[in-house]
Design a protein around this motif. Structure first.
Motif, PDB file in Angstrom:
ATOM      1  N   UNK A   1       0.806  -1.235   0.000  1.00 21.20           N
ATOM      2  CA  UNK A   1       0.000   0.000   0.000  1.00 21.20           C
ATOM      3  C   UNK A   1       0.833   1.276   0.000  1.00 21.20           C
ATOM      4  N   UNK A   2       1.996   1.250   0.678  1.00 16.50           N
ATOM      5  CA  UNK A   2       2.858   2.436   0.684  1.00 16.50           C
ATOM      6  C   UNK A   2       3.398   2.699  -0.718  1.00 16.50           C
ATOM      7  N   UNK A   3       3.770   1.631  -1.423  1.00 18.71           N
ATOM      8  CA  UNK A   3       4.253   1.784  -2.796  1.00 18.71           C
ATOM      9  C   UNK A   3       3.152   2.366  -3.678  1.00 18.71           C
ATOM     10  N   UNK A   4       1.947   1.832  -3.545  1.00 15.51           N
ATOM     11  CA  UNK A   4       0.830   2.313  -4.364  1.00 15.51           C
ATOM     12  C   UNK A   4       0.410   3.728  -3.985  1.00 15.51           C
TER      13      UNK A   4
ATOM     14  N   UNK B   1      -0.671  10.493  -3.614  1.00 14.49           N
ATOM     15  CA  UNK B   1      -0.013  11.756  -3.283  1.00 14.49           C
ATOM     16  C   UNK B   1       0.398  12.510  -4.534  1.00 14.49           C
ATOM     17  N   UNK B   2       0.738  11.779  -5.613  1.00 10.06           N
ATOM     18  CA  UNK B   2       1.089  12.447  -6.865  1.00 10.06           C
ATOM     19  C   UNK B   2      -0.134  13.126  -7.471  1.00 10.06           C
ATOM     20  N   UNK B   3      -1.284  12.450  -7.435  1.00 12.02           N
ATOM     21  CA  UNK B   3      -2.508  13.050  -7.969  1.00 12.02           C
ATOM     22  C   UNK B   3      -2.890  14.293  -7.177  1.00 12.02           C
ATOM     23  N   UNK B   4      -2.790  14.217  -5.848  1.00  9.78           N
ATOM     24  CA  UNK B   4      -3.131  15.375  -5.022  1.00  9.78           C
ATOM     25  C   UNK B   4      -2.155  16.526  -5.238  1.00  9.78           C
TER      26      UNK B   4
ATOM     27  N   UNK C   1      -1.274  20.939   3.086  1.00 13.60           N
ATOM     28  CA  UNK C   1      -1.565  20.144   4.284  1.00 13.60           C
ATOM     29  C   UNK C   1      -2.594  19.057   3.968  1.00 13.60           C
ATOM     30  N   UNK C   2      -3.593  19.389   3.123  1.00 13.00           N
ATOM     31  CA  UNK C   2      -4.580  18.404   2.710  1.00 13.00           C
ATOM     32  C   UNK C   2      -3.924  17.269   1.937  1.00 13.00           C
ATOM     33  N   UNK C   3      -2.958  17.604   1.086  1.00 11.04           N
ATOM     34  CA  UNK C   3      -2.249  16.588   0.306  1.00 11.04           C
ATOM     35  C   UNK C   3      -1.595  15.572   1.240  1.00 11.04           C
ATOM     36  N   UNK C   4      -0.944  16.084   2.285  1.00 11.08           N
ATOM     37  CA  UNK C   4      -0.247  15.211   3.225  1.00 11.08           C
ATOM     38  C   UNK C   4      -1.224  14.364   4.039  1.00 11.08           C
ATOM     39  N   UNK C   5      -2.274  14.985   4.565  1.00 20.69           N
ATOM     40  CA  UNK C   5      -3.234  14.247   5.386  1.00 20.69           C
ATOM     41  C   UNK C   5      -4.032  13.241   4.557  1.00 20.69           C
ATOM     42  N   UNK C   6      -4.322  13.580   3.302  1.00 24.76           N
ATOM     43  CA  UNK C   6      -5.040  12.656   2.433  1.00 24.76           C
ATOM     44  C   UNK C   6      -4.192  11.420   2.158  1.00 24.76           C
ATOM     45  N   UNK C   7      -2.887  11.629   2.011  1.00 24.24           N
ATOM     46  CA  UNK C   7      -1.956  10.523   1.804  1.00 24.24           C
ATOM     47  C   UNK C   7      -1.901   9.626   3.042  1.00 24.24           C
ATOM     48  N   UNK C   8      -1.833  10.241   4.225  1.00 19.81           N
ATOM     49  CA  UNK C   8      -1.824   9.464   5.460  1.00 19.81           C
ATOM     50  C   UNK C   8      -3.130   8.700   5.643  1.00 19.81           C
ATOM     51  N   UNK C   9      -4.239   9.327   5.252  1.00 17.66           N
ATOM     52  CA  UNK C   9      -5.530   8.639   5.340  1.00 17.66           C
ATOM     53  C   UNK C   9      -5.548   7.391   4.463  1.00 17.66           C
ATOM     54  N   UNK C  10      -4.981   7.520   3.267  1.00 20.68           N
ATOM     55  CA  UNK C  10      -4.932   6.361   2.366  1.00 20.68           C
ATOM     56  C   UNK C  10      -4.127   5.227   2.986  1.00 20.68           C
ATOM     57  N   UNK C  11      -2.951   5.536   3.502  1.00 20.99           N
ATOM     58  CA  UNK C  11      -2.113   4.492   4.107  1.00 20.99           C
ATOM     59  C   UNK C  11      -2.816   3.874   5.308  1.00 20.99           C
TER      60      UNK C  11
END
Length: 276
Positions: A126-129, A134-137, A161-171
């Protein structure tokens, strides 16, 4: 080097499809988006409405945010697919290549090998994917920051900040998906040591058990159990509260499910010790 990191690196190198598919999709997505942005007639060729009225309040169309959500869901499904393809072949690949005997000569237990493979398939994949998310955001944020006036279709108003939190939410959601897939991963590793097409056996077995339980036993209990388990990962990805997906699956179903997973892991460990 820590043996766990070395073994994770080995999985990374031996299963390159897990890294190559997200990378290829990332490059294709960026190229497609850039080609759209470089088309000077795109806004005249696409009919859209930037604002609409809901109860007297204006709201932005926010295509960029919708694309971000689409990338989130698509990447989650891709991660599940790669995980599903990884576990049925990882132990069998080592048997076929003979590398399992190499690990026998090392001070590494069968349990350690299984834990590393579970960690790679359920946590690292999941981290790889997540680089797709994060690239899309980041691309949406960059377009919003640089071109919001000339290309307002992508306006979202989101911050870095949304980009970072959205990425953490995905993981976070995908690690919960990994927890939901854990028993199935153990089952796949156990079956893969006895049959040449474990994934096909699991798919066929799923439908055979479902049909037999309904037609021969005259009950939908097993069918409901299988449905609750198979839809659990999707509920975690798309639901508002990912933890609520476990409650929705039912305590009894989860207990049986993880007991099957524990038995599968024990069986896989036993079979791995029988390798000559």
């Amino acid at each position: 080097m820590n043996p766990y990191f070395y073994m994770l690196e080995k999985e990374w190198l031996e299963h390159k499809v897990i890294t190559r598919i997200p990378l290829v999709l990332l490059v294709c997505g960026v190229v497609l988006l850039l080609s759209i942005l470089m088309n000077s007639t795109i806004q005249s060729n696409v009919t859209y409405e930037l604002t609409y009225n809901i109860d007297g309040h204006e709201s932005g169309f926010e295509l960029g945010k919708q694309l971000s959500g689409l990338a989130f869901g698509f990447t989650g499904l891709l991660s599940i697919l790669l995980t599903t393809l990884y576990f049925p072949k990882t132990l069998r690949k080592e048997r076929q290549e003979g590398s399992v005997m190499f690990w026998r000569s090392m001070p590494v237990s069968d349990l350690t090998i299984h834990l590393v493979k579970l960690g790679f398939g359920l946590l690292v994949t999941p981290i790889i994917c997540s680089m797709l998310v994060i690239s899309a955001d980041l691309v949406m944020w960059l377009i919003n920051f640089v071109m919001s006036q000339s290309f307002p279709l992508f306006f979202t108003g989101e911050s870095i900040f949304y980009v970072f939190t959205h990425w953490l939410e995905f993981i976070g959601r995908m690690w919960l998906v990994g927890l939901a897939l854990l028993p199935l991963a153990a089952l796949a590793m156990a079956i893969s040591q006895k049959v040449s097409s474990p994934l096909l056996v699991m798919v066929i077995g799923f439908y055979v058990i479902k049909l037999l339980s309904t037609n021969l036993l005259g009950t939908d209990v097993i069918s409901h159990f299988l449905h609750s388990i198979t839809t659990l990962p999707l509920e975690i990805i798309g639901g508002g509260n990912p933890l609520a997906a476990f409650a929705k699956a039912g305590v009894v179903h989860l207990v049986i499910y993880y007991l099957i997973g524990a038995a599968s892991l024990a069986t896989s460990l036993k079979l791995s010790r029988l390798v000559d």
